[in-house]
Design a protein around this motif. Structure first.
Motif, mmCIF file in Angstrom:
data_model
loop_
_atom_site.group_PDB
_atom_site.id
_atom_site.type_symbol
_atom_site.label_atom_id
_atom_site.label_comp_id
_atom_site.label_asym_id
_atom_site.label_seq_id
_atom_site.Cartn_x
_atom_site.Cartn_y
_atom_site.Cartn_z
ATOM 1 N N HIS A 109 0.863 -1.168 0.000
ATOM 2 C CA HIS A 109 0.000 0.000 0.000
ATOM 3 C C HIS A 109 0.908 1.229 0.000
ATOM 4 O O HIS A 109 1.888 1.273 0.749
ATOM 5 C CB HIS A 109 -0.876 0.049 1.262
ATOM 6 C CG HIS A 109 -2.060 -0.837 1.206
ATOM 7 N ND1 HIS A 109 -2.144 -2.029 1.893
ATOM 8 C CD2 HIS A 109 -3.228 -0.718 0.537
ATOM 9 C CE1 HIS A 109 -3.309 -2.598 1.655
ATOM 10 N NE2 HIS A 109 -3.981 -1.836 0.835
ATOM 11 N N MET B 67 -5.459 12.476 -5.408
ATOM 12 C CA MET B 67 -6.245 11.513 -4.640
ATOM 13 C C MET B 67 -6.220 11.792 -3.145
ATOM 14 O O MET B 67 -7.038 11.258 -2.393
ATOM 15 C CB MET B 67 -5.743 10.088 -4.920
ATOM 16 C CG MET B 67 -5.977 9.629 -6.349
ATOM 17 S SD MET B 67 -5.479 7.908 -6.640
ATOM 18 C CE MET B 67 -3.693 8.072 -6.779
ATOM 19 N N LEU C 91 -13.891 4.896 -6.516
ATOM 20 C CA LEU C 91 -12.824 3.903 -6.453
ATOM 21 C C LEU C 91 -13.226 2.581 -7.104
ATOM 22 O O LEU C 91 -12.361 1.793 -7.494
ATOM 23 C CB LEU C 91 -12.405 3.659 -5.003
ATOM 24 C CG LEU C 91 -11.832 4.883 -4.273
ATOM 25 C CD1 LEU C 91 -11.289 4.485 -2.908
ATOM 26 C CD2 LEU C 91 -10.752 5.571 -5.092
ATOM 27 N N THR D 101 -4.020 6.471 -12.820
ATOM 28 C CA THR D 101 -3.367 5.159 -12.742
ATOM 29 C C THR D 101 -2.494 4.931 -13.976
ATOM 30 O O THR D 101 -1.403 4.365 -13.874
ATOM 31 C CB THR D 101 -4.392 4.025 -12.601
ATOM 32 O OG1 THR D 101 -5.206 3.947 -13.771
ATOM 33 C CG2 THR D 101 -5.275 4.239 -11.394
ATOM 34 N N LEU E 64 -1.296 0.344 -10.314
ATOM 35 C CA LEU E 64 -2.284 0.483 -9.243
ATOM 36 C C LEU E 64 -3.349 -0.579 -9.482
ATOM 37 O O LEU E 64 -4.158 -0.461 -10.406
ATOM 38 C CB LEU E 64 -2.907 1.880 -9.241
ATOM 39 C CG LEU E 64 -2.087 2.992 -8.554
ATOM 40 C CD1 LEU E 64 -0.777 3.249 -9.289
ATOM 41 C CD2 LEU E 64 -2.894 4.274 -8.451
ATOM 42 N N PHE F 78 -7.801 -0.343 -4.771
ATOM 43 C CA PHE F 78 -7.883 0.851 -3.927
ATOM 44 C C PHE F 78 -8.449 0.498 -2.562
ATOM 45 O O PHE F 78 -9.590 0.057 -2.451
ATOM 46 C CB PHE F 78 -8.764 1.918 -4.585
ATOM 47 C CG PHE F 78 -8.138 2.549 -5.794
ATOM 48 C CD1 PHE F 78 -7.214 3.575 -5.675
ATOM 49 C CD2 PHE F 78 -8.476 2.106 -7.066
ATOM 50 C CE1 PHE F 78 -6.633 4.152 -6.784
ATOM 51 C CE2 PHE F 78 -7.911 2.675 -8.186
ATOM 52 C CZ PHE F 78 -6.978 3.697 -8.049
ATOM 53 N N VAL G 35 -7.529 7.466 0.576
ATOM 54 C CA VAL G 35 -7.356 6.566 -0.566
ATOM 55 C C VAL G 35 -5.960 5.974 -0.447
ATOM 56 O O VAL G 35 -4.971 6.698 -0.410
ATOM 57 C CB VAL G 35 -7.479 7.320 -1.904
ATOM 58 C CG1 VAL G 35 -7.211 6.382 -3.077
ATOM 59 C CG2 VAL G 35 -8.860 7.960 -2.032
ATOM 60 N N ARG G 36 -5.885 4.651 -0.361
ATOM 61 C CA ARG G 36 -4.589 3.978 -0.251
ATOM 62 C C ARG G 36 -4.494 2.913 -1.340
ATOM 63 O O ARG G 36 -4.969 1.787 -1.164
ATOM 64 C CB ARG G 36 -4.431 3.340 1.147
ATOM 65 C CG ARG G 36 -4.237 4.354 2.249
ATOM 66 C CD ARG G 36 -2.948 5.145 2.071
ATOM 67 N NE ARG G 36 -2.783 6.165 3.102
ATOM 68 C CZ ARG G 36 -3.187 7.417 2.981
ATOM 69 N NH1 ARG G 36 -3.797 7.819 1.874
ATOM 70 N NH2 ARG G 36 -2.987 8.284 3.949
ATOM 71 N N PRO G 37 -3.900 3.270 -2.461
ATOM 72 C CA PRO G 37 -3.781 2.299 -3.555
ATOM 73 C C PRO G 37 -2.940 1.079 -3.174
ATOM 74 O O PRO G 37 -1.934 1.195 -2.460
ATOM 75 C CB PRO G 37 -3.089 3.108 -4.663
ATOM 76 C CG PRO G 37 -3.414 4.532 -4.338
ATOM 77 C CD PRO G 37 -3.421 4.602 -2.842
ATOM 78 N N GLY H 88 -8.741 -4.724 -2.671
ATOM 79 C CA GLY H 88 -9.016 -3.306 -2.437
ATOM 80 C C GLY H 88 -10.419 -3.091 -1.905
ATOM 81 O O GLY H 88 -10.637 -2.310 -0.970
ATOM 82 N N ARG I 217 -11.393 -1.463 1.690
ATOM 83 C CA ARG I 217 -12.268 -0.296 1.837
ATOM 84 C C ARG I 217 -13.420 -0.581 2.793
ATOM 85 O O ARG I 217 -13.716 0.212 3.690
ATOM 86 C CB ARG I 217 -12.837 0.135 0.469
ATOM 87 C CG ARG I 217 -11.808 0.640 -0.504
ATOM 88 C CD ARG I 217 -12.423 1.483 -1.593
ATOM 89 N NE ARG I 217 -13.468 0.851 -2.365
ATOM 90 C CZ ARG I 217 -13.261 0.063 -3.427
ATOM 91 N NH1 ARG I 217 -12.019 -0.215 -3.805
ATOM 92 N NH2 ARG I 217 -14.273 -0.440 -4.106
#
Length: 334
Positions: free
Chosen positions: A95, A111, A127, A136, A147, A150, A242-244, A271, A275
């Motif tokens: 991440h 983001m 997302l 991306t 990426l 998410f 937001v943490r890709p 992802g 979330r």
């Protein structure tokens, strides 16, 4: 009856056996190992999301594949992970905060911008869709990092020493913000008085009256005990993290096509898991602290006004980053 075998045949059989053993050994040696890194311990939601990624990859690939995890910042911090993945060394997936991609992609920090999302539902729809695809694509082209999913979901609110529910009460509020210039510009736009202070100095700064407030997610408020000096939580919901989940492009291209497909599918679904988990736990933590009498939450009654005040700054920032069309795509998601 004793059977006699030709020395030539015996020799050929021995050679065949040697090649068979070598082939088996070679096949065993070919089991792929993928390395993941994280700044947190195994119980953190980011770590659990990486473990979910492992589980899904193995399920969808259906062949042996090894995973190694380096937690608790064993291989450094997120910015270093991203550099490693760009180079194709040490770390294959992790991440990474969008701000740590800025060295390669000018577009990525969008983001992290406050008030980018109207609410949690809007955030999740953005997302889940393709509104961020230009970003991306830019990251992949310039950093050679994909990426693939998410995560995120922590909602940031204002934690203060006094009750704040309107623009008038927000006027001139001395509030700590993160060091990115967009943070200062946004909070100035909503009539607060932002100050950049180191994270580990927030508690003392509020306690001694240097500042009146800070902003954070529920987990941060709980872990750092900010509720002891700022128990009044104004539900501004000014940012949703937001943490890709990212994967090294150089590693990806070396992998079999069926494993590549499994990684892309697993990344998207991991992802979604991250979330849902983080958003649910973030809300639960806020409720828990309130039930324990550590905080008091207050609805910000003029949140629509905050969005209007922030809009010109958001547009100007998107222009600076060259991603005005991405902001338009995000705003268009209903």
């Amino acid at each position: 009856m004793t059977r006699k075998y030709s020395p030539v045949l015996v020799g050929l059989a021995a050679v065949a056996l040697m090649f068979s053993v070598a082939a088996c050994s070679s096949k065993e040696a070919e089991v792929i190992t993928l390395r993941g890194a994280n700044q947190f311990d195994k119980n953190h939601v980011f770590s659990r999301t990486l473990f979910k990624f492992e589980e899904l990859v193995k399920e969808y690939y259906g062949k042996p594949v090894n995973f190694e995890f380096y937690l608790n910042s064993e291989l450094g911090l997120e910015k270093e992970y991203f550099a490693y993945m760009s180079q194709g060394v040490s770390v294959d997936f992790a991440h990474v905060s969008p701000s740590h991609m800025s060295t390669f992609s000018k577009a990525a920090p969008l983001m992290d911008m406050p008030f980018l999302f109207r609410d949690l539902d809007h955030w999740n729809k953005v997302l889940s869709g393709d509104a961020l695809k230009p970003i991306t694509d830019d990251v992949e082209q310039k950093a050679d990092v994909k990426l693939i999913g998410f995560s995120g979901g922590g909602t940031r609110n204002i934690t203060a020493s006094k009750r704040i529910t309107t623009i008038a009460e927000l006027e001139g509020l001395d509030i700590r913000v993160m060091g990115a210039p967009i943070q200062t510009r946004i909070f100035q736009a909503i009539h607060a008085a932002p100050t950049v202070i180191a994270y580990n100095e927030i508690y003392n700064a509020v306690q001694t009256g240097v500042i009146d407030a800070a902003e954070n997610e529920a987990t941060g408020i709980q872990q750092m005990k900010f509720y002891e000096v700022g128990p009044e939580i104004s539900l501004t919901q000014h940012a949703i993290t937001v943490r890709p989940l990212v994967f090294s492009g150089k590693t990806f291209r070396r992998l079999p096509e069926d494993l590549q497909a499994a990684i892309l599918r697993a990344g998207r679904e991991a992802g979604e898991f991250g979330r849902e988990t983080e958003a649910r736990e973030d809300h639960a933590t806020l409720l828990q602290m309130e039930a324990e009498g550590k905080i008091r939450t207050h609805e910000f009654t003029e949140r629509a006004a905050l969005l209007r005040l922030a809009a010109p700054v958001k547009e100007a920032y998107a222009n600076e980053l060259g991603v005005r069309e991405v902001l338009a795509r995000i705003d268009a998601v209903k």
